[in-house]
Design a protein around this motif. Structure first.
Motif, PDB file in Angstrom:
ATOM      1  N   SER A   1      -0.351-107.659 -73.586  1.00 27.87           N
ATOM      2  CA  SER A   1       0.715-107.482 -74.570  1.00 27.87           C
ATOM      3  C   SER A   1       1.086-108.844 -75.128  1.00 27.87           C
ATOM      4  N   GLY A   2       1.626-108.836 -76.343  1.00 26.43           N
ATOM      5  CA  GLY A   2       2.025-110.076 -76.995  1.00 26.43           C
ATOM      6  C   GLY A   2       0.952-110.579 -77.947  1.00 26.43           C
ATOM      7  N   THR A   3       1.221-111.764 -78.500  1.00 21.87           N
ATOM      8  CA  THR A   3       0.346-112.347 -79.508  1.00 21.87           C
ATOM      9  C   THR A   3       0.096-113.817 -79.192  1.00 21.87           C
TER      10      THR A   3
ATOM     11  N   GLY B   1      -4.304-110.352 -80.049  1.00 20.96           N
ATOM     12  CA  GLY B   1      -3.305-109.430 -79.528  1.00 20.96           C
ATOM     13  C   GLY B   1      -3.860-108.582 -78.404  1.00 20.96           C
ATOM     14  N   PRO B   2      -3.173-107.505 -78.070  1.00 21.52           N
ATOM     15  CA  PRO B   2      -3.563-106.661 -76.941  1.00 21.52           C
ATOM     16  C   PRO B   2      -5.034-106.235 -76.984  1.00 21.52           C
ATOM     17  N   GLY B   3      -5.694-106.426 -75.844  1.00 14.92           N
ATOM     18  CA  GLY B   3      -7.102-106.074 -75.700  1.00 14.92           C
ATOM     19  C   GLY B   3      -8.065-107.193 -76.037  1.00 14.92           C
ATOM     20  N   ASP B   4      -7.567-108.254 -76.689  1.00 19.39           N
ATOM     21  CA  ASP B   4      -8.450-109.341 -77.113  1.00 19.39           C
ATOM     22  C   ASP B   4      -8.787-110.293 -75.965  1.00 19.39           C
ATOM     23  N   LEU B   5      -9.996-110.832 -76.024  1.00 23.03           N
ATOM     24  CA  LEU B   5     -10.453-111.884 -75.116  1.00 23.03           C
ATOM     25  C   LEU B   5      -9.867-113.207 -75.573  1.00 23.03           C
TER      26      LEU B   5
ATOM     27  N   ALA C   1      -1.094-110.921 -69.559  1.00 17.64           N
ATOM     28  CA  ALA C   1      -2.550-110.911 -69.634  1.00 17.64           C
ATOM     29  C   ALA C   1      -3.165-110.772 -68.253  1.00 17.64           C
ATOM     30  N   TYR C   2      -4.419-110.357 -68.252  1.00 23.33           N
ATOM     31  CA  TYR C   2      -5.240-110.440 -67.053  1.00 23.33           C
ATOM     32  C   TYR C   2      -5.938-111.793 -67.117  1.00 23.33           C
TER      33      TYR C   2
END
Length: 152
Positions: free
Chosen positions: A49-51, A70-74, A98-99
């Motif tokens: 989540s977040g930017t 954003g969410p899901g991006d590497l 983030a992970y």
């Protein structure tokens, strides 16, 4: 331009599950630096989540934003290629969750499972190809708008 590929959904369920065994949940405050260009690249993140804003120094102290993630991006790929230094800087534009993946642990998983390594490398290569195209477009737009002044 095609939609950006997302790392985790692009992996098979088996490879995704394997990679997630070394994931750690982290957070960054708004306006917090995540990494700076030239620093040691020893990890990467998948934004939950977040930017995040990626930026590049262009002339002196001047820096430009070259991508927003954003969410899901590497976030981060320099860990994969020598000399393992960040090519861009990254800053949280808003609070980010983030992970986080330690590069050494991921390299260890890949050494144990060459199919995971191939899948991960191919997926990251596809993500990089898309990012290169969007970064190139952003730089062209920036210099078209500002007349390219100051680069001489």
């Amino acid at each position: 331009m095609p939609t950006a590929l997302r790392l985790l959904p692009a992996l098979s369920a088996e490879h995704r599950d394997r990679l997630m065994t070394v994931a750690r949940e982290v957070s960054f405050p708004a306006d917090g630096k995540i990494f700076e260009a030239g620093g040691t690249a020893d990890r990467f993140w998948v934004i939950r989540s977040g930017t995040v804003s990626l930026h590049q120094q262009v002339v002196g102290e001047r820096r430009i934003s070259v991508a927003t993630l954003g969410p899901g991006d590497l976030l981060g790929w320099s860990w994969l290629f020598p000399p393992h230094h960040w090519d861009f800087g990254a800053e949280a534009f808003s609070p980010v969750r983030a992970y986080e993946f330690d590069a050494g642990e991921v390299h260890g998983l890949c050494a144990q499972d060459p199919a995971l390594e191939l899948s991960l490398t191919r997926t990251i290569a596809a993500i990089l190809a898309h990012r290169l195209e969007t970064t190139r477009a952003a730089l062209i737009e920036h210099y078209a708008r500002h007349g390219g002044g100051g680069l001489r």
